[in-house]
Design a protein around this motif. Structure first.
Motif, PDB file in Angstrom:
ATOM      1  N   GLU A  92       0.810  -1.212   0.000  1.00 40.67           N
ATOM      2  CA  GLU A  92       0.000   0.000   0.000  1.00 40.67           C
ATOM      3  C   GLU A  92       0.846   1.266   0.000  1.00 40.67           C
ATOM      4  O   GLU A  92       0.333   2.375   0.122  1.00 40.67           O
ATOM      5  N   GLY A  93       2.161   1.100  -0.140  1.00 42.86           N
ATOM      6  CA  GLY A  93       3.046   2.247  -0.219  1.00 42.86           C
ATOM      7  C   GLY A  93       3.509   2.799   1.105  1.00 42.86           C
ATOM      8  O   GLY A  93       4.069   3.902   1.156  1.00 42.86           O
ATOM      9  N   ASN A  94       3.328   2.048   2.184  1.00 39.15           N
ATOM     10  CA  ASN A  94       3.735   2.495   3.515  1.00 39.15           C
ATOM     11  C   ASN A  94       5.020   1.801   3.960  1.00 39.15           C
ATOM     12  O   ASN A  94       5.116   0.574   3.875  1.00 39.15           O
ATOM     13  N   VAL A  95       5.987   2.583   4.426  1.00 42.56           N
ATOM     14  CA  VAL A  95       7.215   2.015   4.996  1.00 42.56           C
ATOM     15  C   VAL A  95       6.938   1.645   6.442  1.00 42.56           C
ATOM     16  O   VAL A  95       6.571   2.497   7.256  1.00 42.56           O
ATOM     17  N   THR A  96       7.107   0.378   6.781  1.00 43.15           N
ATOM     18  CA  THR A  96       6.880  -0.096   8.149  1.00 43.15           C
ATOM     19  C   THR A  96       8.108  -0.854   8.622  1.00 43.15           C
ATOM     20  O   THR A  96       8.663  -1.675   7.899  1.00 43.15           O
ATOM     21  N   LEU A  97       8.527  -0.577   9.845  1.00 41.54           N
ATOM     22  CA  LEU A  97       9.801  -1.085  10.361  1.00 41.54           C
ATOM     23  C   LEU A  97       9.611  -1.973  11.584  1.00 41.54           C
ATOM     24  O   LEU A  97       8.673  -1.780  12.356  1.00 41.54           O
ATOM     25  N   ASP A  98      10.519  -2.929  11.741  1.00 45.22           N
ATOM     26  CA  ASP A  98      10.542  -3.841  12.881  1.00 45.22           C
ATOM     27  C   ASP A  98      11.944  -3.849  13.476  1.00 45.22           C
ATOM     28  O   ASP A  98      12.938  -3.709  12.753  1.00 45.22           O
ATOM     29  N   ALA A  99      12.035  -4.052  14.780  1.00 50.26           N
ATOM     30  CA  ALA A  99      13.353  -4.130  15.416  1.00 50.26           C
ATOM     31  C   ALA A  99      13.258  -4.819  16.765  1.00 50.26           C
ATOM     32  O   ALA A  99      12.185  -4.884  17.375  1.00 50.26           O
ATOM     33  N   LEU A 196      27.611  -9.936  26.462  1.00 51.24           N
ATOM     34  CA  LEU A 196      27.057 -10.042  25.110  1.00 51.24           C
ATOM     35  C   LEU A 196      25.714  -9.343  25.026  1.00 51.24           C
ATOM     36  O   LEU A 196      24.904  -9.421  25.948  1.00 51.24           O
ATOM     37  N   SER A 197      25.458  -8.694  23.897  1.00 53.50           N
ATOM     38  CA  SER A 197      24.153  -8.097  23.610  1.00 53.50           C
ATOM     39  C   SER A 197      23.982  -8.046  22.103  1.00 53.50           C
ATOM     40  O   SER A 197      24.940  -8.231  21.344  1.00 53.50           O
ATOM     41  N   GLY A 198      22.739  -7.756  21.662  1.00 56.30           N
ATOM     42  CA  GLY A 198      22.501  -7.685  20.229  1.00 56.30           C
ATOM     43  C   GLY A 198      21.356  -6.767  19.880  1.00 56.30           C
ATOM     44  O   GLY A 198      20.526  -6.408  20.726  1.00 56.30           O
ATOM     45  N   ALA A 199      21.314  -6.375  18.604  1.00 55.42           N
ATOM     46  CA  ALA A 199      20.239  -5.543  18.073  1.00 55.42           C
ATOM     47  C   ALA A 199      19.969  -5.954  16.637  1.00 55.42           C
ATOM     48  O   ALA A 199      20.875  -6.407  15.921  1.00 55.42           O
ATOM     49  N   CYS A 200      18.719  -5.787  16.229  1.00 55.41           N
ATOM     50  CA  CYS A 200      18.291  -6.237  14.905  1.00 55.41           C
ATOM     51  C   CYS A 200      17.267  -5.244  14.366  1.00 55.41           C
ATOM     52  O   CYS A 200      16.388  -4.789  15.107  1.00 55.41           O
ATOM     53  N   SER A 201      17.352  -4.888  13.063  1.00 54.79           N
ATOM     54  CA  SER A 201      16.436  -3.901  12.500  1.00 54.79           C
ATOM     55  C   SER A 201      16.182  -4.201  11.030  1.00 54.79           C
ATOM     56  O   SER A 201      17.097  -4.601  10.300  1.00 54.79           O
ATOM     57  N   THR A 202      14.936  -3.977  10.582  1.00 58.43           N
ATOM     58  CA  THR A 202      14.585  -4.252   9.187  1.00 58.43           C
ATOM     59  C   THR A 202      13.289  -3.559   8.804  1.00 58.43           C
ATOM     60  O   THR A 202      12.490  -3.191   9.667  1.00 58.43           O
ATOM     61  N   SER A 203      13.087  -3.406   7.498  1.00 61.18           N
ATOM     62  CA  SER A 203      11.780  -3.003   6.977  1.00 61.18           C
ATOM     63  C   SER A 203      11.031  -4.207   6.440  1.00 61.18           C
ATOM     64  O   SER A 203       9.916  -4.086   5.939  1.00 61.18           O
ATOM     65  N   GLY A 204      11.652  -5.364   6.518  1.00 58.89           N
ATOM     66  CA  GLY A 204      11.001  -6.578   6.035  1.00 58.89           C
ATOM     67  C   GLY A 204      11.027  -6.669   4.523  1.00 58.89           C
ATOM     68  O   GLY A 204      11.733  -5.936   3.829  1.00 58.89           O
ATOM     69  N   LEU A 205      10.244  -7.566   4.005  1.00 56.38           N
ATOM     70  CA  LEU A 205      10.218  -7.809   2.567  1.00 56.38           C
ATOM     71  C   LEU A 205       9.605  -6.631   1.816  1.00 56.38           C
ATOM     72  O   LEU A 205       8.606  -6.058   2.245  1.00 56.38           O
ATOM     73  N   ALA A 206      10.207  -6.291   0.695  1.00 53.69           N
ATOM     74  CA  ALA A 206       9.654  -5.234  -0.140  1.00 53.69           C
ATOM     75  C   ALA A 206       8.277  -5.642  -0.654  1.00 53.69           C
ATOM     76  O   ALA A 206       8.064  -6.778  -1.077  1.00 53.69           O
TER      77      ALA A 206
END
Length: 324
Positions: A92-99, A196-206
Protein backbone atom coordinates in the motif's frame (compact mmCIF):
# COMPACT_ATOMS: atom_id res chain seq x y z
CA UNK A 1 49.98 -49.42 30.28
CA UNK A 2 52.85 -49.08 32.77
CA UNK A 3 53.14 -46.18 35.17
CA UNK A 4 55.90 -44.43 33.16
CA UNK A 5 53.90 -44.44 29.88
CA UNK A 6 50.77 -43.37 31.71
CA UNK A 7 52.54 -40.36 33.20
CA UNK A 8 54.12 -39.53 29.82
CA UNK A 9 50.82 -39.64 27.95
CA UNK A 10 49.07 -37.74 30.71
CA UNK A 11 51.70 -35.02 30.45
CA UNK A 12 51.17 -34.74 26.68
CA UNK A 13 47.45 -34.49 27.25
CA UNK A 14 47.96 -31.79 29.83
CA UNK A 15 50.17 -29.80 27.49
CA UNK A 16 47.62 -30.09 24.68
CA UNK A 17 44.81 -29.00 26.96
CA UNK A 18 46.85 -26.08 28.26
CA UNK A 19 47.72 -25.05 24.70
CA UNK A 20 44.06 -25.14 23.69
CA UNK A 21 43.05 -23.05 26.65
CA UNK A 22 45.88 -20.63 25.93
CA UNK A 23 44.79 -20.17 22.32
CA UNK A 24 41.22 -19.54 23.41
CA UNK A 25 42.42 -17.07 26.02
CA UNK A 26 44.50 -15.20 23.44
CA UNK A 27 41.33 -14.43 21.50
CA UNK A 28 39.49 -13.32 24.63
CA UNK A 29 42.25 -11.50 26.54
CA UNK A 30 44.57 -8.82 25.17
CA UNK A 31 48.08 -9.95 26.00
CA UNK A 32 49.27 -6.38 26.62
CA UNK A 33 46.42 -4.82 28.57
CA UNK A 34 45.03 -7.98 30.12
CA UNK A 35 41.54 -6.80 29.14
CA UNK A 36 38.91 -8.74 27.25
CA UNK A 37 39.01 -8.01 23.53
CA UNK A 38 35.76 -6.41 22.36
CA UNK A 39 34.23 -7.97 19.25
CA UNK A 40 31.42 -6.88 16.96
CA UNK A 41 29.86 -8.95 14.18
CA UNK A 42 27.00 -8.08 11.85
CA UNK A 43 25.01 -9.62 9.05
CA UNK A 44 26.05 -8.78 5.48
CA UNK A 45 28.72 -6.35 4.36
CA UNK A 46 27.67 -3.35 6.42
CA UNK A 47 31.21 -2.02 6.80
CA UNK A 48 30.41 1.34 8.39
CA UNK A 49 27.79 -0.07 10.75
CA UNK A 50 30.06 -2.76 12.13
CA UNK A 51 32.98 -0.34 12.40
CA UNK A 52 30.79 2.04 14.41
CA UNK A 53 29.87 -0.78 16.77
CA UNK A 54 33.47 -1.95 17.08
CA UNK A 55 34.84 1.52 17.79
CA UNK A 56 32.12 2.11 20.37
CA UNK A 57 33.20 -1.08 22.14
CA UNK A 58 36.83 0.01 22.11
CA UNK A 59 35.78 3.33 23.62
CA UNK A 60 34.22 1.50 26.55
CA UNK A 61 30.57 1.40 25.50
CA UNK A 62 28.62 -1.58 26.75
CA UNK A 63 27.61 -4.27 24.28
CA UNK A 64 24.02 -3.13 23.80
CA UNK A 65 24.89 0.54 23.31
CA UNK A 66 27.48 -0.46 20.72
CA UNK A 67 25.15 -2.81 18.86
CA UNK A 68 22.46 -0.13 18.61
CA UNK A 69 24.99 2.44 17.40
CA UNK A 70 25.95 0.06 14.63
CA UNK A 71 22.36 -0.58 13.62
CA UNK A 72 21.57 3.15 13.68
CA UNK A 73 24.13 3.68 10.89
CA UNK A 74 22.08 1.60 8.48
CA UNK A 75 18.74 2.91 9.70
CA UNK A 76 19.66 6.42 8.54
CA UNK A 77 21.39 5.32 5.30
CA UNK A 78 19.05 6.27 2.45
CA UNK A 79 20.87 3.89 0.11
CA UNK A 80 19.79 0.89 2.18
CA UNK A 81 16.36 -0.11 0.90
CA UNK A 82 15.67 -2.74 3.55
CA UNK A 83 16.44 -0.93 6.81
CA UNK A 84 15.13 2.33 8.25
CA UNK A 85 14.82 5.52 6.24
CA UNK A 86 14.55 4.91 2.49
CA UNK A 87 13.32 1.34 2.87
CA UNK A 88 10.95 -0.23 0.35
CA UNK A 89 7.27 0.11 1.30
CA UNK A 90 4.55 -2.51 1.63
CA UNK A 91 1.89 -3.12 -1.03
CA UNK A 92 0.00 0.00 0.00
CA UNK A 93 3.05 2.25 -0.22
CA UNK A 94 3.73 2.50 3.52
CA UNK A 95 7.22 2.02 5.00
CA UNK A 96 6.88 -0.10 8.15
CA UNK A 97 9.80 -1.09 10.36
CA UNK A 98 10.54 -3.84 12.88
CA UNK A 99 13.35 -4.13 15.42
CA UNK A 100 14.48 -5.90 18.58
CA UNK A 101 17.24 -5.64 21.17
CA UNK A 102 18.43 -7.95 23.93
CA UNK A 103 21.03 -7.33 26.61
CA UNK A 104 23.35 -9.46 28.73
CA UNK A 105 20.85 -9.66 31.60
CA UNK A 106 18.14 -11.21 29.44
CA UNK A 107 16.18 -7.98 29.12
CA UNK A 108 14.67 -7.38 25.69
CA UNK A 109 12.52 -4.95 23.76
CA UNK A 110 10.79 -5.08 20.41
CA UNK A 111 8.71 -2.95 18.05
CA UNK A 112 6.71 -4.06 15.02
CA UNK A 113 4.94 -2.35 12.13
CA UNK A 114 6.21 1.11 13.09
CA UNK A 115 5.70 4.01 10.69
CA UNK A 116 7.40 7.43 10.53
CA UNK A 117 10.13 6.62 13.07
CA UNK A 118 13.68 6.12 11.74
CA UNK A 119 15.73 4.55 14.56
CA UNK A 120 13.52 1.67 15.60
CA UNK A 121 16.36 -0.27 17.29
CA UNK A 122 16.69 2.66 19.68
CA UNK A 123 12.92 2.62 20.08
CA UNK A 124 13.03 -1.09 20.98
CA UNK A 125 15.59 -0.16 23.66
CA UNK A 126 13.13 2.43 25.01
CA UNK A 127 10.41 -0.22 25.19
CA UNK A 128 12.80 -2.43 27.15
CA UNK A 129 13.95 0.32 29.54
CA UNK A 130 10.88 2.51 29.94
CA UNK A 131 7.79 0.35 29.56
CA UNK A 132 6.40 -2.69 31.40
CA UNK A 133 6.28 -4.59 28.09
CA UNK A 134 8.58 -6.42 25.71
CA UNK A 135 6.82 -5.59 22.43
CA UNK A 136 4.81 -2.66 21.11
CA UNK A 137 3.18 -2.53 17.67
CA UNK A 138 1.82 -0.11 15.11
CA UNK A 139 0.17 3.07 16.36
CA UNK A 140 0.94 2.17 19.97
CA UNK A 141 4.65 1.92 19.20
CA UNK A 142 4.51 5.20 17.28
CA UNK A 143 2.79 7.08 20.10
CA UNK A 144 5.27 5.66 22.58
CA UNK A 145 8.10 6.88 20.36
CA UNK A 146 6.71 10.41 20.21
CA UNK A 147 6.22 10.42 23.98
CA UNK A 148 9.86 9.38 24.40
CA UNK A 149 11.11 12.24 22.24
CA UNK A 150 11.50 10.58 18.83
CA UNK A 151 10.71 12.79 15.82
CA UNK A 152 8.22 11.95 13.11
CA UNK A 153 9.89 11.44 9.72
CA UNK A 154 8.65 10.57 6.24
CA UNK A 155 10.62 7.41 5.48
CA UNK A 156 9.45 7.00 1.87
CA UNK A 157 12.17 8.57 -0.27
CA UNK A 158 11.76 9.60 -3.91
CA UNK A 159 13.84 6.60 -4.96
CA UNK A 160 11.70 4.12 -3.03
CA UNK A 161 8.54 5.82 -4.27
CA UNK A 162 9.66 5.51 -7.91
CA UNK A 163 10.55 1.86 -7.47
CA UNK A 164 7.19 1.24 -5.84
CA UNK A 165 5.40 2.82 -8.81
CA UNK A 166 7.30 0.53 -11.15
CA UNK A 167 6.31 -2.46 -9.05
CA UNK A 168 2.64 -1.44 -9.25
CA UNK A 169 2.69 -1.98 -13.01
CA UNK A 170 2.83 -5.75 -12.46
CA UNK A 171 2.32 -6.13 -8.69
CA UNK A 172 4.15 -9.44 -8.81
CA UNK A 173 5.45 -10.61 -5.46
CA UNK A 174 8.26 -13.06 -4.90
CA UNK A 175 11.21 -12.72 -2.50
CA UNK A 176 14.46 -12.28 -4.39
CA UNK A 177 17.58 -13.84 -2.92
CA UNK A 178 20.52 -11.64 -1.85
CA UNK A 179 19.34 -8.29 -3.18
CA UNK A 180 17.82 -5.08 -1.81
CA UNK A 181 21.03 -4.20 0.06
CA UNK A 182 20.84 -7.58 1.66
CA UNK A 183 17.90 -7.44 4.00
CA UNK A 184 18.09 -7.27 7.82
CA UNK A 185 20.98 -5.90 9.83
CA UNK A 186 21.72 -7.87 12.98
CA UNK A 187 24.63 -6.84 15.22
CA UNK A 188 26.08 -8.90 18.08
CA UNK A 189 28.68 -7.39 20.41
CA UNK A 190 30.93 -8.49 23.23
CA UNK A 191 32.24 -5.63 25.36
CA UNK A 192 35.36 -5.22 27.48
CA UNK A 193 33.54 -6.78 30.43
CA UNK A 194 32.83 -9.90 28.41
CA UNK A 195 29.09 -9.22 28.21
CA UNK A 196 27.06 -10.04 25.11
CA UNK A 197 24.15 -8.10 23.61
CA UNK A 198 22.50 -7.69 20.23
CA UNK A 199 20.24 -5.54 18.07
CA UNK A 200 18.29 -6.24 14.90
CA UNK A 201 16.44 -3.90 12.50
CA UNK A 202 14.59 -4.25 9.19
CA UNK A 203 11.78 -3.00 6.98
CA UNK A 204 11.00 -6.58 6.03
CA UNK A 205 10.22 -7.81 2.57
CA UNK A 206 9.65 -5.23 -0.14
CA UNK A 207 5.97 -4.89 -1.12
CA UNK A 208 4.86 -7.24 1.64
CA UNK A 209 1.22 -7.55 2.62
CA UNK A 210 0.16 -4.78 5.01
CA UNK A 211 0.62 -5.99 8.56
CA UNK A 212 3.27 -8.56 7.73
CA UNK A 213 5.88 -9.07 10.45
CA UNK A 214 9.03 -11.13 9.98
CA UNK A 215 11.52 -12.72 12.33
CA UNK A 216 13.59 -9.65 13.23
CA UNK A 217 11.45 -8.34 16.11
CA UNK A 218 10.66 -11.82 17.42
CA UNK A 219 12.90 -12.65 20.37
CA UNK A 220 14.33 -16.11 19.76
CA UNK A 221 13.78 -16.01 16.01
CA UNK A 222 15.64 -12.98 14.67
CA UNK A 223 17.78 -12.42 17.77
CA UNK A 224 18.64 -14.19 21.01
CA UNK A 225 21.23 -13.61 23.74
CA UNK A 226 22.21 -15.75 26.72
CA UNK A 227 25.18 -14.13 28.39
CA UNK A 228 26.37 -17.42 29.90
CA UNK A 229 26.48 -19.13 26.50
CA UNK A 230 26.36 -16.88 23.44
CA UNK A 231 24.21 -14.93 21.02
CA UNK A 232 22.83 -15.29 17.50
CA UNK A 233 21.06 -13.20 14.89
CA UNK A 234 19.27 -14.09 11.67
CA UNK A 235 18.67 -12.66 8.22
CA UNK A 236 16.72 -13.85 5.21
CA UNK A 237 13.14 -14.99 4.77
CA UNK A 238 11.59 -14.44 8.18
CA UNK A 239 8.74 -16.88 7.65
CA UNK A 240 11.26 -19.72 7.48
CA UNK A 241 13.40 -18.46 10.36
CA UNK A 242 10.39 -18.27 12.67
CA UNK A 243 9.48 -21.90 11.98
CA UNK A 244 12.64 -23.10 13.73
CA UNK A 245 13.06 -20.22 16.21
CA UNK A 246 16.50 -20.10 14.65
CA UNK A 247 18.50 -17.78 16.89
CA UNK A 248 17.32 -19.47 20.07
CA UNK A 249 18.10 -22.82 18.49
CA UNK A 250 21.68 -21.77 17.79
CA UNK A 251 22.25 -20.61 21.36
CA UNK A 252 20.84 -23.87 22.69
CA UNK A 253 23.07 -25.86 20.36
CA UNK A 254 26.06 -23.92 21.73
CA UNK A 255 24.82 -24.67 25.25
CA UNK A 256 25.01 -28.34 24.36
CA UNK A 257 28.62 -28.10 23.23
CA UNK A 258 28.57 -27.05 19.58
CA UNK A 259 30.80 -24.25 18.36
CA UNK A 260 29.14 -21.13 16.91
CA UNK A 261 29.99 -22.36 13.42
CA UNK A 262 28.57 -25.82 14.02
CA UNK A 263 25.43 -24.35 15.56
CA UNK A 264 24.82 -22.01 12.60
CA UNK A 265 25.27 -24.87 10.18
CA UNK A 266 22.84 -27.10 12.06
CA UNK A 267 20.18 -24.37 12.14
CA UNK A 268 20.43 -23.80 8.38
CA UNK A 269 20.31 -27.54 7.69
CA UNK A 270 17.11 -27.91 9.70
CA UNK A 271 15.47 -25.20 7.62
CA UNK A 272 16.65 -26.78 4.38
CA UNK A 273 15.34 -30.21 5.35
CA UNK A 274 11.87 -29.06 6.38
CA UNK A 275 11.22 -26.50 3.64
CA UNK A 276 9.34 -27.51 0.50
CA UNK A 277 11.32 -25.11 -1.72
CA UNK A 278 14.63 -24.18 -0.05
CA UNK A 279 16.12 -23.13 -3.39
CA UNK A 280 13.68 -20.20 -3.57
CA UNK A 281 14.79 -18.25 -0.51
CA UNK A 282 17.77 -17.28 1.64
CA UNK A 283 18.33 -17.86 5.37
CA UNK A 284 21.56 -17.03 7.16
CA UNK A 285 22.85 -16.74 10.72
CA UNK A 286 25.69 -15.20 12.66
CA UNK A 287 26.69 -16.26 16.18
CA UNK A 288 29.22 -15.59 18.91
CA UNK A 289 29.90 -17.54 22.09
CA UNK A 290 31.08 -16.28 25.46
CA UNK A 291 34.73 -16.93 24.54
CA UNK A 292 34.46 -14.64 21.51
CA UNK A 293 34.43 -17.42 18.92
CA UNK A 294 32.21 -16.60 15.95
CA UNK A 295 30.27 -18.50 13.33
CA UNK A 296 28.24 -17.74 10.20
CA UNK A 297 26.47 -19.86 7.60
CA UNK A 298 23.80 -19.52 4.94
CA UNK A 299 21.37 -21.59 2.94
CA UNK A 300 22.36 -20.05 -0.40
CA UNK A 301 25.57 -18.67 -1.81
CA UNK A 302 26.11 -14.93 -1.44
CA UNK A 303 25.97 -14.24 2.30
CA UNK A 304 28.79 -12.52 4.21
CA UNK A 305 29.29 -11.06 7.66
CA UNK A 306 31.53 -8.37 9.10
CA UNK A 307 33.76 -8.97 12.13
CA UNK A 308 35.50 -6.21 14.08
CA UNK A 309 38.22 -7.42 16.45
CA UNK A 310 41.58 -6.02 17.59
CA UNK A 311 41.00 -2.82 15.62
CA UNK A 312 40.38 -4.61 12.32
CA UNK A 313 37.05 -4.75 10.48
CA UNK A 314 36.93 -7.74 8.12
CA UNK A 315 34.38 -9.03 5.65
CA UNK A 316 34.01 -12.80 5.87
CA UNK A 317 32.34 -14.70 3.03
CA UNK A 318 30.07 -17.46 4.22
CA UNK A 319 30.00 -21.11 3.35
CA UNK A 320 26.55 -22.31 2.31
CA UNK A 321 24.39 -25.40 2.31
CA UNK A 322 22.78 -25.64 -1.14
CA UNK A 323 25.33 -26.39 -3.85
CA UNK A 324 24.61 -25.80 -7.52
Amino acid sequence: MDRRNFIKKSSYGGVALSLGLHLAACRSINAVSGKINPISICTWGFVDANAAAGRALENGNNALDAAIKGVNVEEKDLKNTTVGNGAAPDREGNVTLDASVMDHQGNCGSVVYVQDIQNVASLAREVMDHSPHVMLAGDGAYQFAINRGFKKQNLLTDNSKNQYREWLKTSKYKPVINIENHDTIGVICRDINGNLSGACSTSGLAYKMPGRVGDSPIIGAGLYVDNEIGAAAATGLGEEIMKTVGSFLIVELMRNGKSPQEACEEAVKRTAKRAANPEDFQVAYIAMNKAGETGYYSLQQGFAMMEYSNGTNRRKESAYYLKT
